[in-house]
Enzyme design. Structure first.
Site, PDB file in Angstrom:
ATOM      1  N   ILE A 119       0.766  -1.295  -0.302  1.00 39.67           N
ATOM      2  CA  ILE A 119      -0.017   0.045  -0.040  1.00 39.67           C
ATOM      3  C   ILE A 119       0.802   0.840  -0.607  1.00 39.67           C
ATOM      4  O   ILE A 119       1.589   1.484   0.396  1.00 39.67           O
ATOM      5  CB  ILE A 119      -0.906   0.120   1.230  1.00 39.67           C
ATOM      6  N   GLU A 120       1.364   1.953  -1.154  1.00 40.33           N
ATOM      7  CA  GLU A 120       1.767   3.308  -1.387  1.00 40.33           C
ATOM      8  C   GLU A 120       0.590   4.667  -1.013  1.00 40.33           C
ATOM      9  O   GLU A 120      -0.602   4.368  -1.431  1.00 40.33           O
ATOM     10  CB  GLU A 120       1.950   3.314  -2.714  1.00 40.33           C
ATOM     11  N   ILE A 121       0.437   4.823   0.121  1.00 41.10           N
ATOM     12  CA  ILE A 121       0.294   6.746   0.344  1.00 41.10           C
ATOM     13  C   ILE A 121       0.821   7.387   0.552  1.00 41.10           C
ATOM     14  O   ILE A 121       2.014   8.219   0.504  1.00 41.10           O
ATOM     15  CB  ILE A 121      -0.402   6.770   1.833  1.00 41.10           C
TER      16      ILE A 121
END
Length: 125
Positions: A119-121
Site C-alpha cells: 500500500i502506497e500512500i
C-alpha cells in the site's frame, strides 16, 4: 473509453484484520450491501472485499491475498499520514520517497496491509 475506476476487489485471508486496517488505519468507511457483501468506501470509489475461498462470482482467475500493489492519494499532508501511522503503530516499510503518479509527481510512504499487499500512500508534489 475509460473515464475512472469505480471499484476493485481485494481478496483477504483474514476479514477482521483487513477491515481493521482499512477502516482504523486508513480511515475508509465500511459498507455492507447485497447478501452480506462488504466494501470499503473512500471518495467516490470503493474496494469490495472477498474472503479467500468464499469469493463472489464472477471472480478473478486466481484471487489470492497479497497480490495487490495499490497507491492512494491522501486527503492530508504526508506528514500527517506518517504521524497517524505511527499513532496506529503501523510500520512504514519505505519512504517518504518521490515517485511518478498518474497525473503528478508524488511523495509516498509504503506499508503492508494484513494480507501483505503493498500500500502506497501519497501526496501530490
Amino acid at each position: 473509453m475509460i473515464d475512472h475506476l469505480d471499484h476493485l476487489v481485494l481478496t483477504t485471508a483474514d476479514k477482521h484484520a483487513c477491515l481493521d486496517f482499512y477502516t482504523r488505519v486508513l480511515g475508509m468507511q465500511l459498507e455492507t450491501f447485497g447478501a452480506g457483501r462488504m466494501a470499503l468506501k473512500f471518495g467516490q470509489q470503493k474496494i469490495n472485499i472477498h474472503e479467500r475461498g468464499r469469493e463472489f462470482e464472477p471472480k478473478a482467475h486466481l484471487p489470492v491475498p497479497g497480490a495487490l500493489d495499490l497507491c492512494f492519494i491522501a486527503d492530508r499532508p504526508l506528514t500527517a499520514v506518517i504521524a497517524h501511522l505511527q499513532e496506529c503503530a503501523w510500520p512504514i516499510i519505505d519512504g517518504p520517497v518521490e515517485r511518478t503518479g498518474a497525473t503528478h509527481k508524488i511523495l509516498s510512504v509504503y506499508v503492508r496491509d494484513p494480507d501483505l499487499n503493498l500500500i502506497e500512500i501519497s501526496e501530490w508534489l
